[in-house]
Design an enzyme around this catalytic site. Sequence first.
Site: not given
Length: 328
Positions: A138-140
Site C-alpha cells: 500500500l502507498d505510504k
Amino acid sequence: MTETCIRLEATVPADCAGQRLDQVAAVLFPDFSRTRLQQWIKDGAITRDGQPCKVRDRLVGGERLNLVAELEEQGEWVAEAIDFAVLHEDDDILVLDKPAGLVVHPGAGNPRGTLLNALLHRYPDQALLPRAGIVHRLDKDTSGLMVVARTPRAQNALVAQLQARSVSRDYEALVQGVLVGGGTVDAAIGRHPTQRTRMAVVRGGGKEAISHYRVLRRFAAHTHVRVSLETGRTHQIRVHMAHLGYPLVGDPVYGGRPKLPREASSTLIAALRGFPRQALHAAALSLTHPGSGERLHWESPLPVDMAGLLAVLTAEYLALQGEGTKWV
C-alpha cells in the site's frame, strides 16, 4: 515458525521428460520460487541422482532430485519496534491493518521506519523470507488491510493468487466532484512520460490496469466511492480516478487544487484543506488460505481521519439541503 533447514526429495515423473531441471524443480518443490530454486541448483543444494547439475539440464524422467538447503536472511534489514494492528495470525499468514504514514518496504530515502522493519521486530523469522513475506504493498499514506506470508509455501501461493486475480481487494475513497454513477476504468498504467516519479494512464508500454467503482454517497462537491481492484498497479486507484476527472481528496500528486462546495462553512473548508493525505483506505480483503484452502474475508473500518472528514461533509450537506434530504 519458518523451518531454517530444508530437506526434500522427489522423483521426476515420466511426463516431465525433456523439460529443464529448473522447470521440473518448480513443480516438484512448489513451496519455493523459481528464482530461489535456480540459485540452489547453482549452489549445489539441489542434486540429480546425487550429482551436481545445471539449471538448463534436460531430464528424462525417473531421476531422483534431492534438495538440502539452509534458509538464510534475505536482506540486511534492522528490526524496529513500530506499532501496527494484526487482525489475523496463524502459521501461514498475517493479516494486518496498516496505519497511514507507514512506508511498507525500505527503499531510497526510507532505510528504516517501515512496516518491514516492524515485522522483523515482532516476527524475527520473517527475515528468512524474500521481502520478509510481503507480497503486495500500500502507498505510504494509504491505510488498511494487507496480507503477509509466514512461510515460503504461503508466499508462493499468495503471489500465485495475486497473479491469477483471485485475491479480492476493496477500497473506500473520497473523490473531488460528484459522480453520476459507478463504472469500470480499463486503462493501462505506466511511468509518466516526463515526470518519472509519477504514474499515468499511457498508450503503449503500460501495464493492464482495471478498477471497478461504485458510488456510496454523494455530497455537494464530493463523492464517497468503493473501488475494487482487478489488477494491482502502482498508484492504480489514484491514477484512474484522476484520469476520470475525479481525483482523490488530499492527494498531493494527482489531486490538483481542492474543490470546495459553494457556501462551504469554515469548518468544512478547514477539514478539506487540512486533510493530511490521499483519502484512500483498503477496507476489505478476501483470499484463499494457502494452508487450509478456505476462502477467508476481513474488513477494516474507516480510520479516524477519513471518518471525521465524512462526518463533516455529511453534516454540511444536511445543513444545506435540509434534514429531510434523501441520499442519492
